[in-house]
Scaffold this motif. Sequence first.
Motif, mmCIF file in Angstrom:
data_model
loop_
_atom_site.group_PDB
_atom_site.id
_atom_site.type_symbol
_atom_site.label_atom_id
_atom_site.label_comp_id
_atom_site.label_asym_id
_atom_site.label_seq_id
_atom_site.Cartn_x
_atom_site.Cartn_y
_atom_site.Cartn_z
ATOM 1 N N ALA A 46 0.804 -1.172 -0.102
ATOM 2 C CA ALA A 46 0.131 -0.089 -0.130
ATOM 3 C C ALA A 46 0.803 1.245 -0.007
ATOM 4 C CB ALA A 46 -1.150 0.070 1.110
ATOM 5 N N SER A 47 0.436 2.385 -0.655
ATOM 6 C CA SER A 47 1.169 3.413 -0.739
ATOM 7 C C SER A 47 0.864 4.459 0.622
ATOM 8 C CB SER A 47 0.758 4.270 -1.949
ATOM 9 O OG SER A 47 -0.525 4.627 -1.823
ATOM 10 N N LYS A 48 -0.522 3.876 1.259
ATOM 11 C CA LYS A 48 -0.514 4.670 2.685
ATOM 12 C C LYS A 48 -0.363 3.802 3.737
ATOM 13 C CE LYS A 48 -4.491 7.044 4.879
ATOM 14 N NZ LYS A 48 -5.722 7.287 4.593
ATOM 15 N N TRP A 49 0.512 4.253 4.638
ATOM 16 C CA TRP A 49 1.172 3.421 5.944
ATOM 17 C C TRP A 49 0.743 3.922 7.314
ATOM 18 C CZ3 TRP A 49 7.016 2.128 4.658
ATOM 19 C CH2 TRP A 49 7.183 1.499 3.430
ATOM 20 N N TRP A 50 0.706 3.100 8.146
ATOM 21 C CA TRP A 50 0.541 3.490 9.442
ATOM 22 C C TRP A 50 1.702 3.519 10.038
ATOM 23 C CZ3 TRP A 50 -3.326 2.740 6.476
ATOM 24 C CH2 TRP A 50 -4.512 3.296 6.541
ATOM 25 N N PRO A 51 2.256 4.116 11.206
ATOM 26 C CA PRO A 51 3.671 4.546 11.478
ATOM 27 C C PRO A 51 4.152 3.358 12.102
ATOM 28 C CG PRO A 51 1.943 5.657 12.715
ATOM 29 C CD PRO A 51 1.284 5.181 11.656
ATOM 30 N N ASN A 52 3.541 2.238 12.755
ATOM 31 C CA ASN A 52 4.111 1.017 13.355
ATOM 32 C C ASN A 52 3.829 -0.120 12.537
ATOM 33 O OD1 ASN A 52 5.139 2.646 15.340
ATOM 34 N ND2 ASN A 52 3.310 2.745 16.212
ATOM 35 N N ASN A 53 3.250 -0.045 11.234
ATOM 36 C CA ASN A 53 2.915 -1.262 10.627
ATOM 37 C C ASN A 53 3.293 -1.068 9.072
ATOM 38 O OD1 ASN A 53 0.583 -0.297 12.600
ATOM 39 N ND2 ASN A 53 1.000 -2.388 12.784
ATOM 40 N N LYS A 54 4.433 -0.715 8.926
ATOM 41 C CA LYS A 54 5.125 -0.464 7.420
ATOM 42 C C LYS A 54 4.872 -1.606 6.801
ATOM 43 C CE LYS A 54 7.917 3.284 9.082
ATOM 44 N NZ LYS A 54 9.151 3.893 8.982
ATOM 45 N N GLY A 55 4.740 -1.477 5.391
ATOM 46 C CA GLY A 55 4.863 -2.468 4.385
ATOM 47 C C GLY A 55 3.401 -3.429 4.270
ATOM 48 N N HIS A 56 2.491 -2.597 4.810
ATOM 49 C CA HIS A 56 1.152 -3.672 4.769
ATOM 50 C C HIS A 56 0.535 -3.491 3.294
ATOM 51 C CE1 HIS A 56 -2.016 -0.031 4.470
ATOM 52 N NE2 HIS A 56 -2.676 -1.031 4.360
ATOM 53 N N VAL A 57 -0.164 -4.557 2.847
ATOM 54 C CA VAL A 57 -0.649 -4.966 1.702
ATOM 55 C C VAL A 57 -1.956 -4.984 1.334
ATOM 56 C CG1 VAL A 57 -0.742 -6.877 0.089
ATOM 57 C CG2 VAL A 57 1.354 -6.606 1.390
ATOM 58 N N LEU A 58 -2.372 -4.697 0.371
ATOM 59 C CA LEU A 58 -3.724 -4.471 -0.273
ATOM 60 C C LEU A 58 -4.050 -5.602 -1.378
ATOM 61 C CD1 LEU A 58 -4.395 -0.727 -0.872
ATOM 62 C CD2 LEU A 58 -5.215 -2.070 1.092
ATOM 63 N N VAL A 59 -4.999 -6.598 -1.049
ATOM 64 C CA VAL A 59 -5.124 -7.661 -2.001
ATOM 65 C C VAL A 59 -6.698 -7.200 -2.770
ATOM 66 C CG1 VAL A 59 -5.623 -9.855 -2.348
ATOM 67 C CG2 VAL A 59 -4.073 -9.245 -0.599
ATOM 68 N N VAL A 60 -6.575 -6.925 -4.030
ATOM 69 C CA VAL A 60 -7.601 -6.498 -4.742
ATOM 70 C C VAL A 60 -8.114 -7.454 -5.969
ATOM 71 C CG1 VAL A 60 -6.920 -4.050 -4.255
ATOM 72 C CG2 VAL A 60 -6.493 -5.082 -6.472
ATOM 73 N N PRO A 61 -9.347 -7.251 -6.232
ATOM 74 C CA PRO A 61 -9.726 -8.276 -7.254
ATOM 75 C C PRO A 61 -9.225 -7.498 -8.518
ATOM 76 C CG PRO A 61 -11.514 -7.019 -6.576
ATOM 77 C CD PRO A 61 -10.550 -6.672 -5.643
ATOM 78 N N SER A 62 -8.566 -8.371 -9.616
ATOM 79 C CA SER A 62 -7.993 -7.647 -10.649
ATOM 80 C C SER A 62 -9.118 -7.122 -11.745
ATOM 81 C CB SER A 62 -7.269 -8.842 -11.627
ATOM 82 O OG SER A 62 -6.163 -9.268 -10.713
ATOM 83 N N LYS A 63 -10.259 -7.459 -11.590
ATOM 84 C CA LYS A 63 -11.652 -6.826 -12.209
ATOM 85 C C LYS A 63 -12.188 -5.978 -11.195
ATOM 86 C CE LYS A 63 -15.809 -8.077 -14.396
ATOM 87 N NZ LYS A 63 -16.993 -8.924 -14.635
ATOM 88 N N HIS A 64 -12.751 -4.984 -11.847
ATOM 89 C CA HIS A 64 -13.544 -3.888 -10.891
ATOM 90 C C HIS A 64 -14.741 -4.310 -10.560
ATOM 91 C CE1 HIS A 64 -13.887 0.274 -9.365
ATOM 92 N NE2 HIS A 64 -15.176 -0.158 -9.394
ATOM 93 N N PHE A 65 -14.666 -4.492 -9.059
ATOM 94 C CA PHE A 65 -16.118 -4.421 -8.213
ATOM 95 C C PHE A 65 -15.621 -3.543 -7.109
ATOM 96 C CE2 PHE A 65 -14.970 -8.822 -9.762
ATOM 97 C CZ PHE A 65 -16.203 -9.143 -10.443
#
Length: 159
Positions: A46-65
């Motif tokens: 993710a491009s938006k991070w929380w200060p103590n949880n760097k490197g968090h991930v977003l999992v998204v459907p490849s098709k738009h929902f």
Amino acid sequence: MNLYSHKPEGYECPFCRIVSGIEKPNKGTKQRDIVYQNKYVTAFIASKWWPNNKGHVLVVPSKHFENIYELPAEIAAEIHRVAQLTAIAMKKTYNCDGVSTRQHNEPAGNQDVWHYHLHVYPRYENDNLYLTKGSYTEPDERPFYAEKLRSWIQKNSQN
């Protein structure tokens, strides 16, 4: 048509851009931030991070929902399979104490990107995830985390 749609008219979906390989010259997600992708889902730092949880991930459907209401069950299952794979990769490479997932729908549910996405956060003792606010990172901060996860996933995943 989604009866629960909140995206504004003319909305340009940032997650659809990522999935399709289009980058903008801003602080948003880059192709090098992708840690896993198949025809159903894309997972990225993710491009938006929380200060103590760097490197968090977003999992998204490849098709738009837009949200959970229209997400097909088979895609939801694949999103959770990849979230589990990502969580294990975080435990192995980040040495985090735990992992949290969360997902938001509609403005009242704190959704602010109109494309379904599941957050996977590395968690640490007393990290105060829910008491802090996220902020946008510099693109050069993310490859370190992306490479760790991507390498582990490539070595340990059948798909």
